[in-house]
Design a protein around this motif. Structure first.
Motif, PDB file in Angstrom:
ATOM      1  N   THR A 108       0.822  -1.325  -0.067  1.00  0.00           N
ATOM      2  CA  THR A 108       0.011   0.203  -0.059  1.00  0.00           C
ATOM      3  C   THR A 108       0.906   1.276   0.095  1.00  0.00           C
ATOM      4  OG1 THR A 108      -1.730  -1.093   1.293  1.00  0.00           O
ATOM      5  CG2 THR A 108      -1.675   1.224   1.187  1.00  0.00           C
ATOM      6  N   ILE A 109       1.830   1.363   1.003  1.00  0.00           N
ATOM      7  CA  ILE A 109       2.642   2.506   0.875  1.00  0.00           C
ATOM      8  C   ILE A 109       4.201   2.245   1.058  1.00  0.00           C
ATOM      9  CG2 ILE A 109       2.303   2.643   3.485  1.00  0.00           C
ATOM     10  CD1 ILE A 109       2.628   5.856   3.194  1.00  0.00           C
ATOM     11  N   GLY A 118      15.759   7.561   6.719  1.00  0.00           N
ATOM     12  CA  GLY A 118      15.529   6.310   6.744  1.00  0.00           C
ATOM     13  C   GLY A 118      15.139   5.600   7.935  1.00  0.00           C
ATOM     14  N   GLU A 119      15.565   6.094   9.178  1.00  0.00           N
ATOM     15  CA  GLU A 119      15.109   5.687  10.514  1.00  0.00           C
ATOM     16  C   GLU A 119      13.678   5.969  10.654  1.00  0.00           C
ATOM     17  OE1 GLU A 119      17.477   7.013  13.855  1.00  0.00           O
ATOM     18  OE2 GLU A 119      19.164   6.020  12.910  1.00  0.00           O
ATOM     19  N   LYS A 120      13.289   7.280  10.237  1.00  0.00           N
ATOM     20  CA  LYS A 120      11.916   7.506  10.277  1.00  0.00           C
ATOM     21  C   LYS A 120      10.961   6.793   9.567  1.00  0.00           C
ATOM     22  CE  LYS A 120       9.193  10.412  12.363  1.00  0.00           C
ATOM     23  NZ  LYS A 120       9.329  10.162  13.959  1.00  0.00           N
ATOM     24  N   ALA A 121      11.564   6.530   8.210  1.00  0.00           N
ATOM     25  CA  ALA A 121      10.780   5.425   7.362  1.00  0.00           C
ATOM     26  C   ALA A 121      10.459   4.040   8.081  1.00  0.00           C
ATOM     27  CB  ALA A 121      11.577   5.211   6.123  1.00  0.00           C
ATOM     28  N   PHE A 122      11.715   3.572   8.646  1.00  0.00           N
ATOM     29  CA  PHE A 122      11.402   2.310   9.363  1.00  0.00           C
ATOM     30  C   PHE A 122      10.403   2.675  10.566  1.00  0.00           C
ATOM     31  CE2 PHE A 122      13.157  -0.261  13.029  1.00  0.00           C
ATOM     32  CZ  PHE A 122      13.243  -1.457  12.215  1.00  0.00           C
ATOM     33  N   GLU A 123      10.548   3.701  11.379  1.00  0.00           N
ATOM     34  CA  GLU A 123       9.794   3.632  12.483  1.00  0.00           C
ATOM     35  C   GLU A 123       7.866   3.686  11.972  1.00  0.00           C
ATOM     36  OE1 GLU A 123      10.416   7.313  14.748  1.00  0.00           O
ATOM     37  OE2 GLU A 123       8.506   7.358  15.497  1.00  0.00           O
ATOM     38  N   LEU A 124       7.817   4.739  10.908  1.00  0.00           N
ATOM     39  CA  LEU A 124       6.503   4.958  10.529  1.00  0.00           C
ATOM     40  C   LEU A 124       5.917   3.394   9.640  1.00  0.00           C
ATOM     41  CD1 LEU A 124       6.797   8.305   8.834  1.00  0.00           C
ATOM     42  CD2 LEU A 124       5.467   7.796  10.884  1.00  0.00           C
ATOM     43  N   ALA A 125       6.695   2.734   9.165  1.00  0.00           N
ATOM     44  CA  ALA A 125       6.334   1.693   8.400  1.00  0.00           C
ATOM     45  C   ALA A 125       6.072   0.446   9.577  1.00  0.00           C
ATOM     46  CB  ALA A 125       7.499   1.209   7.566  1.00  0.00           C
ATOM     47  N   THR A 126       6.900   0.605  10.495  1.00  0.00           N
ATOM     48  CA  THR A 126       6.590  -0.437  11.456  1.00  0.00           C
ATOM     49  C   THR A 126       5.398  -0.269  12.278  1.00  0.00           C
ATOM     50  OG1 THR A 126       8.869  -0.483  11.948  1.00  0.00           O
ATOM     51  CG2 THR A 126       7.709  -1.682  13.870  1.00  0.00           C
ATOM     52  N   ILE A 127       4.863   0.946  12.729  1.00  0.00           N
ATOM     53  CA  ILE A 127       3.692   1.241  13.138  1.00  0.00           C
ATOM     54  C   ILE A 127       2.578   0.987  12.228  1.00  0.00           C
ATOM     55  CG2 ILE A 127       2.169   3.135  14.045  1.00  0.00           C
ATOM     56  CD1 ILE A 127       5.022   4.534  14.924  1.00  0.00           C
ATOM     57  N   LEU A 128       2.657   1.259  11.029  1.00  0.00           N
ATOM     58  CA  LEU A 128       1.654   1.265   9.924  1.00  0.00           C
ATOM     59  C   LEU A 128       1.319  -0.597   9.818  1.00  0.00           C
ATOM     60  CD1 LEU A 128       2.138   3.637   7.327  1.00  0.00           C
ATOM     61  CD2 LEU A 128       0.156   3.584   8.875  1.00  0.00           C
ATOM     62  N   ALA A 164       1.716  -2.745  11.970  1.00  0.00           N
ATOM     63  CA  ALA A 164       0.964  -3.198  13.154  1.00  0.00           C
ATOM     64  C   ALA A 164      -0.357  -3.015  13.089  1.00  0.00           C
ATOM     65  CB  ALA A 164       1.685  -2.531  14.532  1.00  0.00           C
ATOM     66  N   LYS A 165      -0.691  -2.077  12.194  1.00  0.00           N
ATOM     67  CA  LYS A 165      -2.084  -1.714  12.351  1.00  0.00           C
ATOM     68  C   LYS A 165      -2.882  -2.327  11.059  1.00  0.00           C
ATOM     69  CE  LYS A 165      -1.991   3.037  14.080  1.00  0.00           C
ATOM     70  NZ  LYS A 165      -2.948   4.122  14.141  1.00  0.00           N
ATOM     71  N   GLY A 166      -1.922  -3.423  10.286  1.00  0.00           N
ATOM     72  CA  GLY A 166      -2.344  -4.150   9.241  1.00  0.00           C
ATOM     73  C   GLY A 166      -2.205  -3.236   7.874  1.00  0.00           C
ATOM     74  N   VAL A 167      -1.667  -2.221   7.655  1.00  0.00           N
ATOM     75  CA  VAL A 167      -1.320  -1.880   6.546  1.00  0.00           C
ATOM     76  C   VAL A 167       0.011  -2.424   5.923  1.00  0.00           C
ATOM     77  CG1 VAL A 167      -1.046   0.325   5.442  1.00  0.00           C
ATOM     78  CG2 VAL A 167      -2.432   0.432   7.336  1.00  0.00           C
ATOM     79  N   SER A 168      -0.068  -2.741   4.744  1.00  0.00           N
ATOM     80  CA  SER A 168       1.157  -3.349   4.063  1.00  0.00           C
ATOM     81  C   SER A 168       1.948  -2.082   3.711  1.00  0.00           C
ATOM     82  CB  SER A 168       0.742  -3.926   2.676  1.00  0.00           C
ATOM     83  OG  SER A 168       1.749  -4.316   1.974  1.00  0.00           O
ATOM     84  N   ALA A 169       3.155  -2.002   4.268  1.00  0.00           N
ATOM     85  CA  ALA A 169       4.283  -1.012   4.165  1.00  0.00           C
ATOM     86  C   ALA A 169       5.518  -1.479   4.108  1.00  0.00           C
ATOM     87  CB  ALA A 169       3.963  -0.257   5.445  1.00  0.00           C
ATOM     88  N   ASP A 170       6.075  -0.704   3.210  1.00  0.00           N
ATOM     89  CA  ASP A 170       7.644  -1.265   2.800  1.00  0.00           C
ATOM     90  C   ASP A 170       8.634   0.136   2.669  1.00  0.00           C
ATOM     91  OD1 ASP A 170       9.662  -2.699   2.307  1.00  0.00           O
ATOM     92  OD2 ASP A 170       8.710  -3.659   0.511  1.00  0.00           O
ATOM     93  N   PHE A 171       9.879  -0.031   2.622  1.00  0.00           N
ATOM     94  CA  PHE A 171      10.676   1.113   2.506  1.00  0.00           C
ATOM     95  C   PHE A 171      12.115   0.466   1.915  1.00  0.00           C
ATOM     96  CE2 PHE A 171      11.119  -0.616   6.854  1.00  0.00           C
ATOM     97  CZ  PHE A 171      12.429  -0.903   6.965  1.00  0.00           C
TER      98      PHE A 171
END
Ligand code: HAM
Length: 415
Positions: free
Chosen positions: A327-328, A338-348, A350-357
């Motif tokens: 999804t994102i 990159g660290e911020k991307a890692f953090e945001l992707a991890t939270i998303l 956990a909410k069931g959103v398919s996230a990658d970086f």
């Protein structure tokens, strides 16, 4: 390089969503008819298929993957699903549980056949077995289940052929008539059919040899020989199919290639996938459970070839929704980002959103290229400005629109 064995196929990641789509529909349609999943082993004692499928069938004669294991037991990879399910029904005393037992499976099957389009050595079946009911309404229901699956998956232009091959009593009379007829043509028949004449003349009707096919055309028809009970049963099946609005053709040529069948048999055939046009085949098998050492429990079922279903969907231009895409995708432009991307992707996630970086340290252009390749819906760019302002630049990949979205908004966004 070591190649894949002939007649087998890898399901690659860019294709597997199609399998998931078909399997999901199979499961959901089975559920609407009250069927529960059963999983039996990939291999069985060879005896199960000798007794179940039948010693005069092509499957047993020519197509089984049979070997001795290290304990000198004869083992066979399942060439079809029914016999293993029947073995399990008997072994687990299922006749004592709620009947009819309504079962379904999705399984690999193995047949040593000459591979061609729609014919593999390892293929997959979605199968259904209803055990314990005699009434013709379960025959109709089984056919309806297959029909619902075929419609729901998106297949058009298939024809349903049905027939009755009678019970073991009326079959005897029919076999005599067949023997008499084929004896008069024995000189023109293939060697295998000459052998079948004594053992199981019904199998001759299924022969693919051109000479035998010609002889088969004028052979006696089973429907002229079935007893009154079988006739009434078959009429009720047809009546119920009409009530359900399912179109069908009665075809006395449908005898099926396995020995366990009795009474109702059916096939769904398509013109759109070449020679191997039978997408689904099934029928009643009232003697199988007893033949495998169980009680006198009737059964009926079918199996659909999943590869043939997929081929048919492709050949007729049906689009299968691909909901397996990311999804994102976060595209950071430096270490901190990159660290911020890692953090945001991890939270998303956990909410069931398919996230990658990005994992490759790529530049922004290459990251967009990658995001495009994996089919990401959104790309969230985080450069130094974005990081400072607590936002991502969110690009919708479908329409190209861009907007700044704060980190906190992003984490509650409905994608
Ligand atoms: P079958 O007609 O042998 O019946 O196979 C069912 C379906 O499996 C076929 O219609 C076809 O779509 C697919 N199939 C068979 N062989 C191959 C192959 N070599 N490659 C690709 N697909 C294939 C049975 O197996 C019965 N057990 C069906 C049944 C269940 N009858 C009662 N309950």
């Amino acid at each position: 390089m070591i190649n894949i064995p002939k007649g087998t196929k890898d399901v690659l990641p860019e294709y597997s969503y199609k399998w998931q789509y078909v399997e999901k529909i199979a499961r959901s349609v089975a559920k609407t008819f009250g069927a529960k999943e059963i999983r039996t082993p990939t291999f069985e004692h060879t005896e199960v298929f000798l007794r179940g499928v039948g010693e005069t069938t092509d499957i047993v004669n020519k197509e089984m993957y049979t070997f001795l294991d290290k304990g000198d037991r004869s083992i066979t990879l399942k060439p079809e699903g029914t016999a293993g399910v029947a073995r399990s029904f008997v072994e687990n005393g299922m006749h004592q549980s709620a009947l009819p037992a309504k079962l379904f499976y999705i399984t690999s099957c193995f047949r040593y056949e000459r591979p061609q389009a729609g014919r593999l050595r390892e293929f997959h079946q979605f199968g259904v077995e209803f055990l314990g009911a005699n009434d013709a309404n379960i025959d109709a229901e089984t056919i309806l289940l297959a029909n619902s699956f075929i419609k729901e998956v998106g297949i058009k232009n298939v024809t349903l052929y049905i027939n009755s091959i009678g019970c073991k009593d009326c079959r005897k009379k029919y076999e005599e008539a067949l023997k008499e007829y084929f004896n008069a043509h024995i000189g023109d028949m293939c060697a295998l059919c000459k052998d079948r004449l004594d053992k199981n003349p019904l199998r001759i009707l299924d022969c693919k040899n051109e000479d035998c096919k010609k002889i088969n055309k004028d052979a006696p028809k089973i429907l002229d020989y079935i007893c009154d009970d079988c006739k009434a049963h078959f009429e009720k099946v047809q009546h119920l199919l009409k009530i359900a609005g399912v179109e069908f053709k009665v075809d006395s040529g449908i005898v099926r290639g396995l020995d366990y069948y009795t009474r109702t048999v059916f096939e769904f055939v398509s013109e759109n996938i070449g020679a191997q046009g039978t997408v689904c085949g099934g029928g009643r098998y009232d003697g199988l459970i007893a033949q495998l050492g169980g009680q006198d429990v009737p059964g009926i079922g079918f199996a659909v070839g999943i590869e043939r279903v997929l081929m048919l969907l492709e050949n007729t231009g049906v689009t299968i929704p691909n909901d397996g895409k990311v999804t994102i995708y976060f595209a950071p432009m430096g270490e901190k980002e990159g660290e911020k991307a890692f953090e945001l992707a991890t939270i998303l996630r956990a909410k069931g959103v398919s996230a990658d970086f990005d994992h490759m340290g790529r530049g922004i252009k290459a990251q967009f290229k990658y995001a495009d390749k994996i089919g990401a819906k959104y790309v969230a760019v985080i450069g130094s400005n974005e990081l400072e302002n607590g936002v991502v630049k969110l690009k919708n990949m479908a329409d190209g629109s861009e907007e700044n979205v704060s980190f906190s908004e992003l984490l509650v966004k409905e994608f």
